[in-house]
Design an enzyme around this catalytic site. Structure first.
Site, PDB file in Angstrom:
ATOM      1  N   LEU A   1       0.821  -1.211   0.000  1.00 13.13           N
ATOM      2  CA  LEU A   1       0.000   0.000   0.000  1.00 13.13           C
ATOM      3  C   LEU A   1       0.852   1.256   0.000  1.00 13.13           C
ATOM      4  CD1 LEU A   1      -2.785  -0.981   2.556  1.00 13.13           C
ATOM      5  CD2 LEU A   1      -2.961  -0.901   0.068  1.00 13.13           C
ATOM      6  N   GLY A   2       2.005   1.189   0.630  1.00 11.04           N
ATOM      7  CA  GLY A   2       2.860   2.379   0.700  1.00 11.04           C
ATOM      8  C   GLY A   2       4.109   2.094   1.500  1.00 11.04           C
ATOM      9  N   GLY A  27       7.542   4.307   3.751  1.00 10.57           N
ATOM     10  CA  GLY A  27       8.073   5.552   4.296  1.00 10.57           C
ATOM     11  C   GLY A  27       9.501   5.361   4.737  1.00 10.57           C
ATOM     12  N   GLY A  65       9.545   2.163   7.358  1.00 13.55           N
ATOM     13  CA  GLY A  65       8.881   0.896   7.122  1.00 13.55           C
ATOM     14  C   GLY A  65       7.934   0.925   5.951  1.00 13.55           C
ATOM     15  N   ASP A 123      -3.366  14.938   9.993  1.00 11.42           N
ATOM     16  CA  ASP A 123      -3.431  14.661   8.549  1.00 11.42           C
ATOM     17  C   ASP A 123      -4.799  14.108   8.172  1.00 11.42           C
ATOM     18  OD1 ASP A 123      -2.622  14.497   5.932  1.00 11.42           O
ATOM     19  OD2 ASP A 123      -1.478  12.644   6.170  1.00 11.42           O
TER      20      ASP A 123
END
Length: 859
Positions: free
Chosen positions: A572-573, A575, A578, A715
């Protein structure tokens, strides 16, 4: 007026004289900064740093404001003092200095508050944080990784501390640290010189470990202040600390190999190491100097060849510069290799250094561009400075005078400029009193913000970047502090005139923090939170410090989940620390608490999001990961993503959270249309207005729950809301990690990313994040929802124009731009949106009110 002019003229002469001496001794100039000479006061005590460039997290009173935190000054009540006592559980107070440009800082000085005997407050220990762009803040650590610096033992003495390693920064924060509640006041000074290289970061492979005669030689960049995962990115470290390694790289005052960063050719199949250098602006580069080890008996040699590429705008130039030094198999001495860059214009340089043997070791890389030359020749000692100590074991390198003619011409030009400055100073005296009267009429916060808005290099995170109409005067220095040892301090004054008790008035006594009461002193929520770094690079939640004692235990309140029951579906993504993966989990219901149930049949797999901490994450990241688990385990609300399990028995550490089958709200709505003719013609799936409002009400409910715990999300947006069956909404936190939404975040010089289109004006300009700023973001999220996420908020504005618009909110002259009313949005709901964007944070509705209003307006 005349006295002041003589004072400034005298100091200007102190600028010109060393430059003249430098001109005379130009043959002895080397092109790298010298930490043993770069030790001049940067302007707190001498007032070259202006009042508006000094700020603080809070102040006890007007007479203990940040501008009074100048070393060896007795103005105001004698120092900067924060609003209340420092508490060990809430050590977020700071005194901040904006140097207006990058500086190489080698030394700091601190002092307490005595105010002629009335006060007795000082910081026994403190930390330093610094930033080069005003957004990404870095905690200073010494060579052993220790953050805390020993401070003062009384309110009188000036305590000076060497920064080893030195720091390169524009913004510096002093943060008092204590182990019990106490009053703390500080006066400070910074010592160093301007960072003329203009280098703001270098990206390089990680340094490696060498085994030499059964001895471990660590050739890593141990003080690098950027991200360190599989490589080093967006930071500075040992290659810019001004310290050249010895001929024998195994000899160091820290550990073997400390002064060098090294690589072996076995790890680089292409035969070269690539390092990219980023600069503060486009520059005209003349030379690059690389300090290399050449201990060929240990198969360490100078690079065989270097190929450098240049980037001035967005594209790399096709024609590189190539240079091959003469190989030396006779002299094992370390040396600088000078590479001509042929006056290329660039804001970034990418160099490929080719191996000539098994190992390649660098200790320093410097660049010459325009007039960026450092004075490494010691000037005559100033009357107030201690004498220069003997050089000790520092290596002496051969002089490189290839740029002497350029240097002489530049220095002559500088002298002419200084003469012009003298004339400007004399003219400025006429306007001195007028300017002082004007500045006194400006409110402190208005001055700070208005300067930030006018700044050409606008900072949009925690701090304001200030500017003035004219070019800043030279901050060249009038004295230097030379190293006398690890710890040294100015002796106490021999005579201290204490006030006569009978002469101390009540007014004077009332200025002391001990005599002030707490009545009427505001307390700011943003000073009471501790931020955690999520594995995906963003703050999961801003957590109240009062709850942090609940996180101190070692027990994980969630049951261990077997890794073998995972099936990975997609990433999913990712950074800095991690990654987030979408997985299918088997038998998840067996591991869940009794108060939670899945809407799935027995033995059916469940979609979950798995956050994984990289195995090579540092200790701080691992600690934050454990704290995030403990915080997430406390969040139990139908509209907040739930923590389901953990995998802690081995690396990589994992936390398992819910994932909704319809993905995030942004993508879900963008695939749908409002009910009507357009949907009929396009045969697109539709969502009714009542369902939109139902989803918005659920977001408000989830945020109401978070606000009741004093958690600040920071956010909130449709990308961070997940959609389940029957339009169920749950708030999540990993939108920042997805490349899909990289355009929603404003990048500051390639470093920090901020969702500025969702942020309140005070978050952008002042760095204040509170529940009220989450309310602002909810208003934008509601706008996204009612427009089906068909466009970005403020899509007609560039990122820079969005930031400028926040300045209009601050000035409140009715020129600010609001998001327009969506076509299907009823007037009461748009009125609710506008109230979320109220300039005064106190006048924005609470999430309890928002939730109630949405329920009342449900169709």
């Amino acid at each position: 007026m005349k006295a002041r002019s003589r004072f400034e003229m005298n100091h200007l002469w102190k600028i010109i004289f060393p430059l003249s001496l430098l001109l005379y001794l130009s043959g002895n100039v080397k092109s790298q900064v010298n930490p043993s000479v770069c030790r001049s006061p940067l302007g707190m005590s001498g007032r070259q740093i202006l009042d508006e460039d000094i700020s603080a997290s809070s102040q006890w009173s007007e007479s203990t404001a940040a501008k009074y935190g100048r070393l060896d000054s007795e103005e105001g009540d004698g120092a900067w003092c924060p609003e209340s006592m420092i508490d060990p559980e809430n050590m977020n107070e700071f005194l901040q200095i904006d140097l207006r440009s990058l500086h190489f800082i080698t030394l700091v000085g601190t002092q307490g508050r005595h105010a002629g005997g009335i006060g007795n407050e000082f910081a026994q220990t403190y930390k330093i944080k610094y930033s080069r762009d005003g957004s990404r803040w870095i905690s200073w650590r010494n060579q052993q990784g220790k953050e805390v610096i020993e401070g003062n033992r009384n309110a009188y003495d000036i305590v000076l501390k060497d920064l080893e390693p030195p720091i390169i920064a524009r913004f510096v924060r002093f943060m008092p640290v204590i182990d019990h509640s106490m009053n703390v006041c500080m006066r400070v000074e910074l010592y160093g010189c301007e960072w003329l290289d203009g280098l703001v970061s270098y990206n390089a492979p990680l340094g490696q470990e060498m085994i030499l005669n059964d001895q471990e030689v660590y050739l890593n960049d141990s003080v690098y202040d950027g991200a360190i995962i599989y490589s080093m990115t967006e930071g500075l470290g040992q290659l810019t600390d001004g310290m050249c390694g010895l001929d024998d790289f195994t000899i160091s005052h820290v550990w073997p190999g400390y002064d060098y960063v090294g690589w072996t050719n076995e790890s680089f199949p292409n035969g070269y190491v690539e390092i990219m250098f980023e600069f503060d602006r486009t520059r005209n580069f003349t030379t690059m100097k690389v300090h290399c080890n050449n201990m060929f008996s240990q198969r360490v040699k100078v690079f065989q060849k270097v190929v450098c590429y240049f980037r001035s705008d967005s594209d790399w130039e096709p024609t590189p510069v190539s240079f091959s030094p003469v190989m030396d198999d006779v002299d094992p001495s370390a040396r600088f290799v000078t590479v001509s860059l042929q006056n290329h214009m660039a804001s970034a340089i990418k160099c490929q250094y080719y191996f000539s043997d098994m190992w390649m070791l660098f200790s320093e890389i410097t660049f010459q561009s325009d007039t960026a030359m450092y004075n490494t020749t010691l000037p005559p000692p100033m009357p107030s400075a201690p004498p220069n100590p003997p050089p000790g074991d520092n290596p002496v390198h051969k002089v490189d005078d290839s740029n002497t003619r350029i240097l002489i011409g530049c220095l002559v030009a500088i002298i002419f400029i200084l003469v012009a400055i003298i004339i400007i100073i004399l003219w400025r005296q006429v306007w001195q009193k007028v300017l002082e009267k004007v500045s006194r009429r400006m409110l402190d916060d208005e001055l700070t913000a208005s300067l930030s808005i006018q700044s050409e290099a606008f900072s949009c995170n925690n701090n304001l970047t200030s500017s003035v109409a004219s070019e800043p005067e030279s901050s060249s220095t009038y004295e230097r502090i030379f190293p006398l040892g690890a710890d040294y301090q100015e002796p106490s004054r021999l005579v201290r005139k204490l006030p006569d008790v009978s002469q101390v008035s009540e007014d004077t006594a009332s200025k002391s923090p001990q005599s002030n009461t707490q009545e009427g002193v505001p307390h700011y929520a943003e000073a009471d939170i501790v931020n955690l770094q999520g594995v995906t690079g963003g703050n999961t939640y801003a957590v109240p410090a009062v709850t942090m004692d609940l996180l101190s235990g070692k027990d994980i309140p969630i049951e261990e989940f077997p890794r073998k029951l995972f099936t990975f579906k997609e990433k999913l993504g990712e950074g800095q620390f991690g990654e987030v993966h979408l997985c299918e989990a088997e038998d998840m219901e067996e591991f869940m608490a009794k108060d939670f149930s899945f809407d799935v049949s027995e033995n059916q797999t469940v979609l979950v999001a798995v956050k994984m901490l990289r195995a090579d994450a540092n200790k701080n990241a691992r600690n934050d990961f454990l704290k995030e688990i403990k915080i997430m385990s406390r969040l139990k609300d139908p509209n907040i993503i739930r923590l389901l399990g953990v995998c802690m028995s081995s690396d990589p550490l994992c936390m398992i959270t819910e994932y909704m089958e319809n993905g995030d709200l942004n993508q879900f709505l963008s695939r749908h249309e409002a009910e009507g003719m357009i949907a009929l013609l396009s045969n697109a799936p539709t969502v009714s207005y009542s369902n939109l409002q139902h989803m918005a009400t659920q977001i408000a409910s989830g945020m109401k729950y978070l606000s009741s715990l004093n958690f600040v999300h920071r956010d909130l947006a449709t990308r961070n809301c997940l959609v389940g069956k029957n339009y169920t909404i749950k708030i999540a936190d990993f939108g920042m990690s997805r490349n899909l939404y990289s355009g929603d975040y404003y990048r500051i010089q390639g470093r920090a990313v901020l969702p500025i289109r969702w942020m309140s004006w005070e978050s952008i300009l002042l760095g204040k994040f509170t529940t009220a700023s989450d309310v602002w973001a909810f208003g934008v999220t509601l706008w996204e929802t009612l427009t089906f996420c068909k466009e970005q908020p403020y899509s007609q504005l560039s990122d820079e124009q969005v930031i400028e618009n926040t300045g209009e909110f601050f000035r409140d002259q009715r020129r600010q731009i609001y998001l327009p009313q969506p076509p299907m949005c009823p007037d009461p709901v748009y009125k609710l949106m506008l109230s979320c964007w109220h300039r005064n944070a106190k006048e924005r509705p609470s999430f309890q009110e928002i939730h109630r209003i949405l329920l009342e307006n449900t169709p």
